[in-house]
Design an enzyme around this catalytic site. Sequence first.
Site, PDB file in Angstrom:
ATOM      1  N   LYS A  49       0.838  -1.210   0.000  1.00 55.41           N
ATOM      2  CA  LYS A  49       0.000   0.000   0.000  1.00 55.41           C
ATOM      3  C   LYS A  49       0.870   1.256   0.000  1.00 55.41           C
ATOM      4  CE  LYS A  49      -3.666  -2.574   2.236  1.00 55.41           C
ATOM      5  NZ  LYS A  49      -4.478  -2.878   3.420  1.00 55.41           N
ATOM      6  N   GLN A  93      -4.228  -1.583   9.656  1.00 51.71           N
ATOM      7  CA  GLN A  93      -4.202  -2.922   9.060  1.00 51.71           C
ATOM      8  C   GLN A  93      -4.767  -3.961  10.034  1.00 51.71           C
ATOM      9  OE1 GLN A  93      -3.379  -3.476   5.881  1.00 51.71           O
ATOM     10  NE2 GLN A  93      -3.656  -5.674   5.989  1.00 51.71           N
ATOM     11  N   ASP A 116     -10.956   2.550   4.138  1.00 50.05           N
ATOM     12  CA  ASP A 116     -11.285   1.126   4.026  1.00 50.05           C
ATOM     13  C   ASP A 116     -12.799   0.912   3.876  1.00 50.05           C
ATOM     14  OD1 ASP A 116      -9.072  -0.669   4.145  1.00 50.05           O
ATOM     15  OD2 ASP A 116      -8.753  -0.163   6.255  1.00 50.05           O
TER      16      ASP A 116
END
Length: 279
Positions: A49, A93, A116
């Site tokens: 990412k 994460q 997200d």
Amino acid sequence: MAKRIDGKALAAKVKEQVRTEAAELRREAGLAVILVGENPASKVYVAGKEKDCAECGIRSFSHKLPEETTQEELLALIQTLNDDPAVDGILCQLPLPKHLDEEAVINAIRPDKDVDCFHPFNVGRMVIGEPVFLPCTPAGVMEMLKEYEIPIQGKRCVVLGRSNIVGKPMSMLLTQADGTVTTCHSRTEDLAAITREADILVSAIGKTRFVTADMVKEGAVVIDVAMNRDENGKLCGDVDFAAVEPKASYITPVPGGVGPMTRAMLMRNILTAAQNHQA
Ligand code: GUN
């Protein structure tokens, strides 16, 4: 023989679009990435990412925290990032170490920075069809179907898996695209009879070679979301690719299918967040 859906090429195209638009912003878009602990897979994902951000002209702020980080410390960091105007998106994460409360963390991220699309506010917006962000993996799948002009309207769609990250939002997006959607999971009875009805079959359960040729209708579109390791440690999906490829009309490979698209859609969400913050 199925046509392969090239997620890598499409992801490159999406990222190029993001890069062009990001360059037009008044200030650089920024993503804060939080990684707690030493999960090896998470480390790989986070590195990917951060690389994508660099390629798209997005700043990334890396917060690598030790395994022993407390809930209070993590929430305090999120609060700081919520208040930081240089940070457009916050990505924590998952999975988190066991002693941390994922739900509380998800809820702490300001919805306008929730790239997200995990926060209940954004999930709710998606369900009623007024999305700010779309969850990255399902959005990536939708983008693939669009690129390859695969019709969804009126089609039988079967989603294997009901996770909050993939299965549930995938079913929702296909429903909103006028598909007729069945969500299957580990408790589904007579699963193969249902999957055999699918015009579009999306698998996100995480079991190597789970989807066999007898579970797939002739001419079906088969999308493999999973990232598993086979007995030799090789990256593979849920679908028995060699057996299913001749039967399907379209199929996604693993690697090179959904994975790169997930990452590209994250970049698009960060761009959207930055555009909204600068509007
Ligand atoms: N863990 C596995 N996939 C994801 C994802 O898309 N976002 C975050 N934050 N964690 C993950």
